[in-house]
Design a protein around this motif. Sequence first.
Motif, PDB file in Angstrom:
ATOM      1  N   THR A  16       0.794  -1.228   0.000  1.00 35.59           N
ATOM      2  CA  THR A  16       0.000   0.000   0.000  1.00 35.59           C
ATOM      3  C   THR A  16       0.828   1.280   0.000  1.00 35.59           C
ATOM      4  O   THR A  16       0.267   2.372   0.054  1.00 35.59           O
ATOM      5  CB  THR A  16      -0.942   0.022   1.225  1.00 35.59           C
ATOM      6  N   ASP A  42      -7.875   1.217   4.409  1.00 37.25           N
ATOM      7  CA  ASP A  42      -8.299   2.352   3.582  1.00 37.25           C
ATOM      8  C   ASP A  42      -7.399   2.506   2.368  1.00 37.25           C
ATOM      9  O   ASP A  42      -7.874   2.706   1.239  1.00 37.25           O
ATOM     10  CB  ASP A  42      -8.289   3.642   4.412  1.00 37.25           C
ATOM     11  N   ALA A  43      -6.076   2.424   2.595  1.00 36.80           N
ATOM     12  CA  ALA A  43      -5.139   2.516   1.472  1.00 36.80           C
ATOM     13  C   ALA A  43      -5.319   1.336   0.534  1.00 36.80           C
ATOM     14  O   ALA A  43      -5.180   1.475  -0.694  1.00 36.80           O
ATOM     15  CB  ALA A  43      -3.705   2.573   1.994  1.00 36.80           C
ATOM     16  N   THR A  46      -8.322   1.963  -1.749  1.00 32.17           N
ATOM     17  CA  THR A  46      -7.965   2.945  -2.777  1.00 32.17           C
ATOM     18  C   THR A  46      -7.112   2.300  -3.855  1.00 32.17           C
ATOM     19  O   THR A  46      -7.301   2.536  -5.056  1.00 32.17           O
ATOM     20  CB  THR A  46      -7.197   4.120  -2.141  1.00 32.17           C
ATOM     21  N   ALA A  49      -9.120   0.101  -6.270  1.00 34.89           N
ATOM     22  CA  ALA A  49      -9.857   0.916  -7.247  1.00 34.89           C
ATOM     23  C   ALA A  49      -8.932   1.422  -8.344  1.00 34.89           C
ATOM     24  O   ALA A  49      -9.299   1.432  -9.535  1.00 34.89           O
ATOM     25  CB  ALA A  49     -10.535   2.085  -6.539  1.00 34.89           C
ATOM     26  N   GLN A  50      -7.738   1.832  -7.963  1.00 37.81           N
ATOM     27  CA  GLN A  50      -6.774   2.302  -8.960  1.00 37.81           C
ATOM     28  C   GLN A  50      -6.370   1.175  -9.907  1.00 37.81           C
ATOM     29  O   GLN A  50      -6.245   1.380 -11.121  1.00 37.81           O
ATOM     30  CB  GLN A  50      -5.532   2.862  -8.259  1.00 37.81           C
ATOM     31  N   SER A 199       0.811   4.896   2.951  1.00 38.73           N
ATOM     32  CA  SER A 199      -0.244   4.464   3.851  1.00 38.73           C
ATOM     33  C   SER A 199       0.132   4.778   5.289  1.00 38.73           C
ATOM     34  O   SER A 199       1.268   5.167   5.595  1.00 38.73           O
ATOM     35  CB  SER A 199      -0.486   2.963   3.684  1.00 38.73           C
TER      36      SER A 199
END
Length: 270
Positions: A16, A42-43, A46, A49-50, A199
């Motif tokens: 991350t 959380d990281a 993200t 999704a990337q 992160s």
Amino acid sequence: MDLGLAGKTAIVTGATANIGRAIVLGLAAEGMIVIAVGRDADAGATLVAQCQDIGAASAHFVQADLTDPLAPAHIMATAAALGTVSVLVNNVGGNVGAGFFADSDPATWAGDIDLNLGTLLRMTHAVLPGMIAHKTGAIVNIGSTAGLVGDYMLPVYSAAKAAVHGFTKVLAKEVGQHGVRVNCVAPYGTISRDPAAFSKGSRFHPDSNFFAKAFAGTSPEDMAKRSRQTVLGRPVAFAEEVASLAIYLASDQAGFITGQVYPVDGGSLL
């Protein structure tokens, strides 16, 4: 250049932030199924999704602390539903603290050794049987130039990274007969160009203050001894530069390369 990675499955630890994140994104761009392992959920979300946005066949995050001996089994449970693991990138690492060996507390040594070497041994041990059974696979370990020359005031970290380099070579000898390749990338100091790429668990996260605490009280003379000059006009590598070599070594294009340790150091070892 077609790297031959599309549709295959990769596991990347320490995924991350910084080097690990760049490797995950690079593999995703090659159309791989990526399993990113880290502690920051959380990281991780993200990052998934990337990966999906840039062309990953699929992307998955596994929240795990690799210093937990049970973590590899947890990771492999996710991998089992996604097909054969073709690529493992052992990226978890870092130094727990800093200072002179003569002043060190023996109780702290195990932290550096396990973070850099123990995590790699356990994760490799979990992935390797599947690679051997399918007669194919690529393992890329992230070492350090510290393991080649020794980083001043990082004696146990340097020793652990040297062990990573040695393990890379001996494992390559053992598993080459099964069609499995093992290589190592040894970066000098590396940082991401994206300030959002760190992160919460990263030593480079703005809130960590890791380096200031680790080297608090260190004299200017000793800090100067820690520095190595590069020949390229900047003192650090960018994460994508390290990642690109790791991705190449994981690919079919590197099919006749194994047992090697490659510095990414800007010429600092010249």
